[in-house]
Structures are given as structure tokens and as C-alpha cells.
Design a protein around this motif. Structure first.
Motif, mmCIF file in Angstrom:
data_model
loop_
_atom_site.group_PDB
_atom_site.id
_atom_site.type_symbol
_atom_site.label_atom_id
_atom_site.label_comp_id
_atom_site.label_asym_id
_atom_site.label_seq_id
_atom_site.Cartn_x
_atom_site.Cartn_y
_atom_site.Cartn_z
ATOM 1 N N VAL A 107 0.809 -1.208 0.000
ATOM 2 C CA VAL A 107 0.000 0.000 0.000
ATOM 3 C C VAL A 107 0.845 1.262 0.000
ATOM 4 O O VAL A 107 0.330 2.358 -0.096
ATOM 5 N N THR A 108 2.147 1.140 0.104
ATOM 6 C CA THR A 108 3.003 2.309 0.034
ATOM 7 C C THR A 108 4.174 2.003 -0.880
ATOM 8 O O THR A 108 4.518 0.849 -1.110
ATOM 9 N N LEU A 109 4.804 3.040 -1.402
ATOM 10 C CA LEU A 109 5.936 2.865 -2.296
ATOM 11 C C LEU A 109 7.143 2.374 -1.521
ATOM 12 O O LEU A 109 7.571 2.996 -0.560
ATOM 13 N N CYS A 110 7.677 1.235 -1.934
ATOM 14 C CA CYS A 110 8.870 0.715 -1.279
ATOM 15 C C CYS A 110 10.017 1.694 -1.466
ATOM 16 O O CYS A 110 10.170 2.303 -2.520
ATOM 17 N N MET A 111 10.847 1.860 -0.462
ATOM 18 C CA MET A 111 11.978 2.772 -0.553
ATOM 19 C C MET A 111 12.907 2.317 -1.666
ATOM 20 O O MET A 111 13.383 1.198 -1.682
ATOM 21 N N LEU A 112 13.194 3.230 -2.578
ATOM 22 C CA LEU A 112 13.964 2.864 -3.748
ATOM 23 C C LEU A 112 15.427 2.601 -3.418
ATOM 24 O O LEU A 112 16.149 2.018 -4.206
ATOM 25 N N SER A 113 15.904 3.010 -2.249
ATOM 26 C CA SER A 113 17.297 2.796 -1.906
ATOM 27 C C SER A 113 17.563 1.378 -1.437
ATOM 28 O O SER A 113 18.697 0.990 -1.235
ATOM 29 N N VAL A 114 16.507 0.579 -1.272
ATOM 30 C CA VAL A 114 16.687 -0.812 -0.880
ATOM 31 C C VAL A 114 17.214 -1.601 -2.070
ATOM 32 O O VAL A 114 16.704 -1.490 -3.179
ATOM 33 N N VAL A 115 18.237 -2.409 -1.867
ATOM 34 C CA VAL A 115 18.732 -3.299 -2.910
ATOM 35 C C VAL A 115 17.960 -4.602 -2.813
ATOM 36 O O VAL A 115 17.988 -5.275 -1.785
ATOM 37 N N TYR A 116 17.228 -4.970 -3.882
ATOM 38 C CA TYR A 116 16.356 -6.133 -3.861
ATOM 39 C C TYR A 116 17.181 -7.399 -4.071
ATOM 40 O O TYR A 116 17.696 -7.666 -5.134
ATOM 41 N N GLY A 117 17.315 -8.175 -3.021
ATOM 42 C CA GLY A 117 18.056 -9.425 -3.095
ATOM 43 C C GLY A 117 19.503 -9.149 -3.457
ATOM 44 O O GLY A 117 20.084 -8.138 -3.083
ATOM 45 N N ALA A 118 20.112 -10.054 -4.196
ATOM 46 C CA ALA A 118 21.519 -9.924 -4.542
ATOM 47 C C ALA A 118 21.720 -9.299 -5.910
ATOM 48 O O ALA A 118 22.848 -9.039 -6.312
ATOM 49 N N SER A 119 20.656 -9.057 -6.642
ATOM 50 C CA SER A 119 20.779 -8.580 -8.004
ATOM 51 C C SER A 119 20.817 -7.068 -8.058
ATOM 52 O O SER A 119 20.081 -6.377 -7.346
ATOM 53 N N ILE A 120 21.693 -6.563 -8.912
ATOM 54 C CA ILE A 120 21.749 -5.128 -9.169
ATOM 55 C C ILE A 120 20.649 -4.736 -10.151
ATOM 56 O O ILE A 120 20.185 -3.595 -10.170
ATOM 57 N N PHE A 121 20.216 -5.684 -10.980
ATOM 58 C CA PHE A 121 19.203 -5.419 -11.994
ATOM 59 C C PHE A 121 17.790 -5.464 -11.402
ATOM 60 O O PHE A 121 17.520 -6.172 -10.428
ATOM 61 N N SER A 122 16.890 -4.741 -12.042
ATOM 62 C CA SER A 122 15.463 -4.876 -11.742
ATOM 63 C C SER A 122 15.025 -6.325 -11.946
ATOM 64 O O SER A 122 15.551 -7.039 -12.807
ATOM 65 N N ASN A 123 14.008 -6.742 -11.166
ATOM 66 C CA ASN A 123 13.518 -8.111 -11.352
ATOM 67 C C ASN A 123 12.612 -8.256 -12.579
ATOM 68 O O ASN A 123 12.105 -9.337 -12.852
ATOM 69 N N ALA A 124 12.434 -7.168 -13.340
ATOM 70 C CA ALA A 124 11.786 -7.269 -14.647
ATOM 71 C C ALA A 124 12.766 -7.776 -15.709
ATOM 72 O O ALA A 124 12.353 -8.098 -16.825
ATOM 73 N N LEU A 125 14.043 -7.852 -15.349
ATOM 74 C CA LEU A 125 15.089 -8.341 -16.241
ATOM 75 C C LEU A 125 15.568 -9.695 -15.746
ATOM 76 O O LEU A 125 15.323 -10.067 -14.606
ATOM 77 N N GLY A 126 16.246 -10.443 -16.599
ATOM 78 C CA GLY A 126 16.729 -11.741 -16.150
ATOM 79 C C GLY A 126 17.428 -12.519 -17.248
ATOM 80 O O GLY A 126 17.427 -12.122 -18.425
ATOM 81 N N ASP A 127 18.056 -13.609 -16.856
ATOM 82 C CA ASP A 127 18.623 -14.533 -17.838
ATOM 83 C C ASP A 127 17.543 -14.923 -18.848
ATOM 84 O O ASP A 127 16.363 -15.030 -18.506
#
Length: 496
Positions: free
Chosen positions: A8-28
């Protein structure tokens, strides 16, 4: 997949999501947009980190992340092909590598249950799923449905299927890729032999309001406190959830799917968008007439800029009766969809003749998704690629009264670029054993008193026109004609 997440709120953009530097919209295994466009890669690192992007080990661009850690880099235009590796190297967050990446054409497929319907639900599903192994250069991605959001998200909170190589498993699993999306992309690959990336982001039973950004809602007069169901009968909603997983979430809130299922994709460079939606908005014709073209313009504005305009293709709603009768509301919604054709680089595929009265998923869900996908691909070839082909059926541009009296004759003329090599009539009938005849529609003519009369005699093809013959009361003046205007159109007219 996991449990249900309500954001319900915008996640803080400074958080690094998991170990990936890339957005999770991208991938192998993903496909990025080919030249002449510069494909974007993006993600989140620590604030003001330097990010070096490498293509096949060679540095191609360096960027500095924002104060919130967001970074985005444009890869120089690449010709179609692969495989490639893409690395993002951050001074503080390490290195992430994407492998088996191809450059080609990327399409986003969105809407409600008829777009969500998987290949498993289509005609000839067993053979279609088996054949998916023949298309390793089509790559697929399906957004999850366990998240709605009141504010825009920078990452997907749920992903049903990450970037995958086409295979019987990646295409044939329930809740995976859209059948319409698959068949359209497959036809395009068969035509151009260029890698294709298909992103499926949809939710059954949803209104266009959920997929529209707040500015679009305001433009069309929707107040923040209004729900999409405002002034709308809800008897249809239970029918169109057949392809949605049960969940305690209500996706029919203003902008919540735009925020959760489209916004995380916006940095991506894409070739086109496929849209199959509108059943939920039957009964809201005036609003849809504004909302649909406004949404198209907003999506184009918010997605990453491209050298060529992002093409947008929609499906005109199929014949169905579930939840009806609709007393012209369904026909009016189909008509309101066509308003979007006034925008540049917009095309459509009609499904009006593909009614499936015996569909096990309810007749609101026709199983012939192959024809829908083929028609979308044909429209894409004509509009996005400029191929000199006829991509739509005969479109009337006028009529002439040849004779009046007890047996009247009316000649219908057509736009020359929709006739193809000629007109043709195909047999079709009202499924009277399952439907009352009044729910079917054929050709009809209108008199001065706005009364409509069905044309019961078979039409005649005469050159590039058709002739309607009808017995009318003496003194009747024909003031208009129409075709396929009803819940269940009985369509007989095609081009060659």
C-alpha cells in the motif's frame, strides 16, 4: 509465488532487492529491444553508486545512481540476435550478470481474463504446447497476481514466471503465459525470424480503471473516491474470474494494477502492446470512449521513448451471452473500442465472429485464441512494420438504396483498402438450440422512426459491394444499416 502480499506504500527505492543489481523485470534468457532503439537496463543499488554496464565483457556505458539508488543505462543499439551476456558492476554492490540475452522485439500483453487465458485453455492445446519447443528464440515472462498497490512500485512484488525459453513447460503450465500473447508472438517470429520477448501482465475480471494511471482517470472525470464499479451492474464479475487464482485482494480499485503490474516495466524499451479487455466495462460506454484512448496515450507516454512510436493493438470483444442479455451495451462497448483507431499506430483484431457457445470456461471465454493471435500479428505487420497487407475485414463506408417498395434493396459499399482481393460470404447461423434468437444479430436496416428490421434473406456479393434485400411495409424509408450489432453477432462477411 509465496503468500499474498498487499503493498500500500511505495517501497523505498534505496533498498537493494536481493543480490541482483538489476530490476527483477530483467533476467537470464530475456529479450531486449533491437536496433534502431537503445535498450535500457536498470535497477537499484546504493545511493550514488557508479554502475558500469558491460556487453559480452566490453564496457558500453557508465552511469551514476540517483540519491535513492535508482540507475538506468541505455545499451548502444544492437542488431537482432544473441546470445549475449550483460554485466552490471557496482562499486558498492558487486556484480550481477545476465546470460543468454537476445536482442529482438519486445511486446507487452495485458488485459483481463481473455488475455490471461493460458495456452492450456485454447483449442488443440496438447499439440500447441508440444510445439513450443520449436521456438527457443521466443522468450516469455509472466507477472504475478498476488499484489495490488495504491502507489507505484519500482519492482514487481510477485512474478509468476521469470524470463524463460519457450518450452512445453514454460508455455503449457496453468497461470503461465497468455495464449493470445503466445500465438501473436509466434506468428511474428514465423514471419521475421527475429527473437521475440513476450511479457504477460493481466488479471481476469478487471476494469480499465485499475490499469489506468491517476492522471488518465482525472482526465475522464473519475474522482479518487469512485470505484470502477460505480454505476455498474456487477452480475458479470463472478463469470469472468475463471482464470484468476482465488485471493482476498480486490484488483478493481483505481490504478492499483497500473501501479503494481505495469509501472515496474516502464523503463523497458518495447516494440508494441497487445490489449484484450473490456468485458468488465460493458455498461460504461461513455466512460470507455474516453478512458481507452486516454490510457493508450498515457502508456505510450510513460514507457521508455523509442525511435518508432510504440504500436498498440487491441481485441474487439467476441460474441458472448454470459451475464446478459446486454440490451445493446455489449455492442456499444465494441463500438467504443474503435474510437482508439483515431490515434496513430493503433490497430485491432476483431473476435466478434469467434463466439464459442460450448466453451467449458463459459462462452465469455472463446477457445480460438489462435485466430485472435494471428489477426493481431497481421495488424502488427501492417502497422508496426509497414508490410503492404490487408489486416482487417471489410469496413463499410456507405450505402445506396437501389429500390424501395415491398421488396427493398440496399447496396453496402466498403473502404477499398479493406476488401482485399474480393468479398466472400461464409455460412454462419445463430445457435438457436442454446440461445434465444433475439440474442443473435445479422444485417439490419433502420427506418425514419429509428426502428430496426432484420434482413432475413441471404445477402448477395456484387463486385466489391453487397446487396441486402428485405420486405418492408409500404412507404418505409431506409435511413441506415448495421451489421453484427448484438450480443451474439452472426458474421458471414469476410474478405479474401
Amino acid at each position: 509465488k509465496g503468500g499474498v502480499v498487499i503493498v500500500v506504500t511505495l517501497c523505498m527505492l534505496s533498498v537493494v532487492y536481493g543480490a541482483s543489481i538489476f530490476s527483477n523485470a530483467l533476467g537470464d534468457h530475456m529479450v531486449l529491444q533491437r536496433a534502431p532503439d537503445s535498450a535500457n537496463v536498470w535497477g537499484v543499488v546504493h545511493a550514488r553508486d557508479t554502475v558500469v554496464v558491460k556487453l559480452n565483457g566490453r564496457q558500453v556505458v557508465t552511469v551514476v545512481a540517483s540519491g535513492t539508488g535508482v540507475w538506468k543505462a541505455a545499451i548502444p543499439p544492437q542488431n537482432a540476435g544473441g546470445p549475449h551476456t550483460i554485466e552490471a558492476v557496482s562499486s558498492a554492490s558487486g556484480t550481477t550478470t545476465l546470460s543468454d540475452v537476445y536482442f529482438g522485439d519486445v511486446y507487452v500483453c495485458s488485459g483481463q481474463s481473455n488475455m490471461q487465458m493460458p495456452v492450456l485453455g485454447a483449442f488443440n492445446a496438447t499439440d500447441e504446447i508440444k510445439a513450443a519447443s520449436n521456438y527457443p528464440l521466443i522468450r516469455v515472462f509472466t507477472v504475478g497476481q498476488a499484489t495490488i498497490s495504491k502507489s507505484p512500485l519500482s519492482q514487481f512484488s510477485t512474478i509468476e514466471e521469470g524470463w524463460s525459453v519457450s518450452s512445453p513447460q514454460s508455455i503449457g503450465t496453468p497461470n503461465y503465459l497468455s495464449a493470445v500473447c503466445w500465438f501473436a508472438g509466434r506468428d511474428l517470429f514465423n514471419t521475421y525470424k527475429v527473437p521475440v520477448g513476450l511479457i504477460s501482465s493481466n488479471w481476469g475480471g478487471t476494469f480499465i480503471q485499475a490499469w489506468s494511471d491517476p492522471d488518465s482517470l482525472r482526465h475522464c472525470g473519475i474522482r479518487a473516491e469512485e470505484t470502477p464499479e460505480h454505476n455498474k451492474t456487477l452480475h458479470l464479475i463472478d463469470v469472468i474470474h475463471k482464470f484468476s487464482p482465488p485471493a482476498p485482494l480486490n484488483p478493481n480499485q483505481n490504478s492499483v494494477l497500473w501501479n503494481a503490474m505495469i509501472y515496474p516495466l516502464l523503463p523497458m524499451v518495447i516494440r508494441g502492446i497487445y490489449w484484450y479487455q473490456g468485458e468488465s466495462n460493458v455498461g460504461q460506454t461513455s466512460y470507455y470512449t474516453c478512458a481507452f484512448p486516454t490510457m493508450i496515450q498515457a502508456w505510450r507516454q510513460h514507457f521508455a521513448p523509442t525511435k518508432n512510436p510504440i504500436s498498440f493493438f487491441f481485441v474487439q470483444l467476441a460474441a458472448y451471452t454470459e451475464g446478459g442479455p446486454y440490451h445493446e451495451a455489449l455492442a456499444l462497448l465494441r463500438q467504443s473500442q474503435l474510437v482508439a483507431l483515431s490515434l496513430p499506430n493503433v490497430g485491432y483484431a476483431t473476435a466478434i465472429d469467434l463466439g464459442d457457445i460450448s466453451s467449458p470456461f463459459g462462452n465469455i471465454h472463446p477457445r480460438d485464441k489462435q485466430t485472435v493471435g494471428s489477426r493481431l500479428a497481421t495488424a502488427t505487420r501492417a502497422i508496426a512494420f509497414g508490410d503492404k497487407i490487408v489486416y482487417q475485414g471489410p469496413r463499410a463506408n456507405g450505402f445506396n438504396i437501389l429500390s424501395s417498395g415491398p421488396l427493398a434493396q440496399v447496396q453496402i459499399t466498403f473502404h477499398a483498402d479493406t476488401v482485399g482481393s474480393g468479398l466472400a460470404l461464409r455460412p454462419a447461423s445463430c445457435p438457436v438450440s442454446l440461445l434465444p434468437t433475439k440474442e443473435c444479430s445479422w444485417y439490419s436496416v433502420r427506418d425514419n422512426n429509428n426502428s430496426w428490421f432484420n434482413v432475413t434473406m441471404p445477402p448477395e456479393v456484387r463486385g466489391n459491394t453487397i446487396i441486402l434485400s428485405i420486405s418492408l411495409p409500404a412507404g418505409t424509408h431506409i435511413a441506415g444499416t448495421r451489421y453484427a450489432w448484438g450480443d451474439w453477432p452472426v458474421c458471414t462477411l469476410y474478405n479474401k
